[in-house]
Design an enzyme around this catalytic site. Structure first.
Site, short mmCIF file in Angstrom:
data_model
loop_
_atom_site.label_atom_id
_atom_site.label_comp_id
_atom_site.label_asym_id
_atom_site.label_seq_id
_atom_site.Cartn_x
_atom_site.Cartn_y
_atom_site.Cartn_z
N ARG A 29 -14.84 38.06 20.21
CA ARG A 29 -13.97 38.31 20.46
C ARG A 29 -12.92 36.83 20.18
O ARG A 29 -13.13 36.00 20.65
CB ARG A 29 -13.26 38.55 21.75
N ARG A 56 11.20 29.82 10.94
CA ARG A 56 10.05 30.08 11.33
C ARG A 56 9.42 30.31 10.03
O ARG A 56 9.43 31.24 9.48
CB ARG A 56 9.94 31.09 12.33
N ALA A 68 14.04 26.73 23.62
CA ALA A 68 12.34 26.73 24.11
C ALA A 68 11.66 25.70 23.61
O ALA A 68 12.01 25.02 22.70
CB ALA A 68 11.62 28.15 23.64
N GLU A 85 14.24 20.96 27.08
CA GLU A 85 14.43 21.59 26.08
C GLU A 85 15.90 22.18 25.90
O GLU A 85 16.41 22.01 24.76
CB GLU A 85 13.48 22.79 26.05
N GLU A 89 17.87 20.88 22.59
CA GLU A 89 18.15 21.99 21.50
C GLU A 89 19.46 22.36 21.54
O GLU A 89 19.99 22.85 20.36
CB GLU A 89 17.14 22.95 21.67
N PRO A 107 -1.10 39.24 24.65
CA PRO A 107 -2.56 39.10 25.44
C PRO A 107 -3.90 39.76 24.35
O PRO A 107 -4.96 39.57 24.97
CB PRO A 107 -2.34 39.82 26.59
N GLU A 112 -1.52 32.59 25.45
CA GLU A 112 -0.12 32.02 25.75
C GLU A 112 0.70 32.55 26.79
O GLU A 112 0.58 33.76 26.80
CB GLU A 112 0.58 32.41 24.22
N GLU A 137 13.90 21.40 13.83
CA GLU A 137 15.21 21.53 14.71
C GLU A 137 16.43 20.69 13.96
O GLU A 137 17.57 20.98 14.49
CB GLU A 137 14.97 20.59 15.96
#
Length: 191
Positions: A29, A56, A68, A85, A89, A107, A112, A137
Site C-alpha cells: 500500500r 493550484r 489555511a 494563517e 492570508e 484516507p 493528512e 500567495e
C-alpha cells in the site's frame, strides 16, 4: 508491517507499506505521509465568510478555499497556526476561536489531517503589521460571501476544495444551532 520510503519532501513523504490483510495475505500500500494542516472558517457579525481564491498547479486553475496552512512551525499549537494563517492570508485577527471540525482529507492514500477552526469577533491586522505575500500567495483574491451563498456555492460545485466545503457547511450548521456545541480551540484531536 514493513515500510519503504520512496520520497521525502518538506511537506510529505511517499512510502510503501507491506501490510497483512484480514484474510491472511499481504499487500503493498502506497501512502502519502503528510505533516498536517489547519483551516479557518472566519465568519463576521453579518454572517459572511471570508474565502480566498488561489491558484493550484495540480488543477491548473484557481479555486475557492478557506484561509489555511501547513502545521510546519515546530512547537506551534494548532490554534496558533490557524491564527497565523488567518493574519497572513486575509489580514484578520479573531477574538474567538473554536474547533469546527477535524477531518482526514483522503484516507485511502494519505494520513493528512486537517483541523478546521471557526473564527469570530474579527478585526483587521493593522497595515504596518501585515504579512508580505509571495509565491502562490502573491495573487490571492480575498472575498467575503454571505454564509448561505457559500453553502449554495459548495452544493453547486463552485467550491470544490474539500476542507472548504466541509468548513462552509459546518459553519452554517453551527450558526443554525446558535454556535452551541463547538469545542474549545485547544481540544485534543481525535485519534
Amino acid at each position: 508491517m514493513s515500510r519503504a520510503e520512496r520520497y521525502r519532501g518538506r511537506v510529505f513523504s511517499v512510502v510503501t507499506h507491506e501490510v497483512t490483510m484480514p484474510g491472511g495475505g499481504t499487500a503493498a500500500r502506497d501512502v502519502v505521509e503528510h505533516i498536517g494542516a489547519v483551516g479557518v472558517a472566519a465568519v463576521d457579525e453579518r454572517d459572511r465568510i471570508v474565502l480566498i481564491r488561489q491558484y493550484r498547479h495540480p488543477l491548473g486553475r484557481a479555486i475557492w478555499e478557506l484561509p489555511a496552512g501547513l502545521v510546519d512551525v515546530a512547537g506551534e499549537d494548532l490554534a496558533a497556526t490557524a491564527l497565523r494563517e488567518l493574519a497572513e492570508e486575509v489580514d484578520l485577527v479573531a477574538g474567538r476561536l473554536e474547533v469546527l471540525v477535524d477531518m482526514h482529507t483522503s484516507p485511502g492514500w494519505t494520513n493528512e489531517r486537517i483541523r478546521l477552526f471557526l473564527a469570530r469577533e474579527l478585526g483587521e491586522v493593522p497595515p504596518e503589521h501585515r504579512h508580505e505575500r509571495r509565491d502562490e500567495e502573491a495573487d490571492l483574491e480575498v472575498a467575503w460571501f454571505d454564509l448561505d451563498r457559500a453553502v449554495s456555492m459548495a452544493l453547486a460545485g463552485e467550491i470544490t476544495n474539500g476542507p472548504c466545503v466541509a468548513g462552509v457547511l459546518a459553519a452554517a450548521r453551527a450558526r443554525d444551532q446558535g454556535w452551541a456545541g463547538l469545542r474549545p480551540s485547544d481540544a485534543p484531536r481525535p485519534g
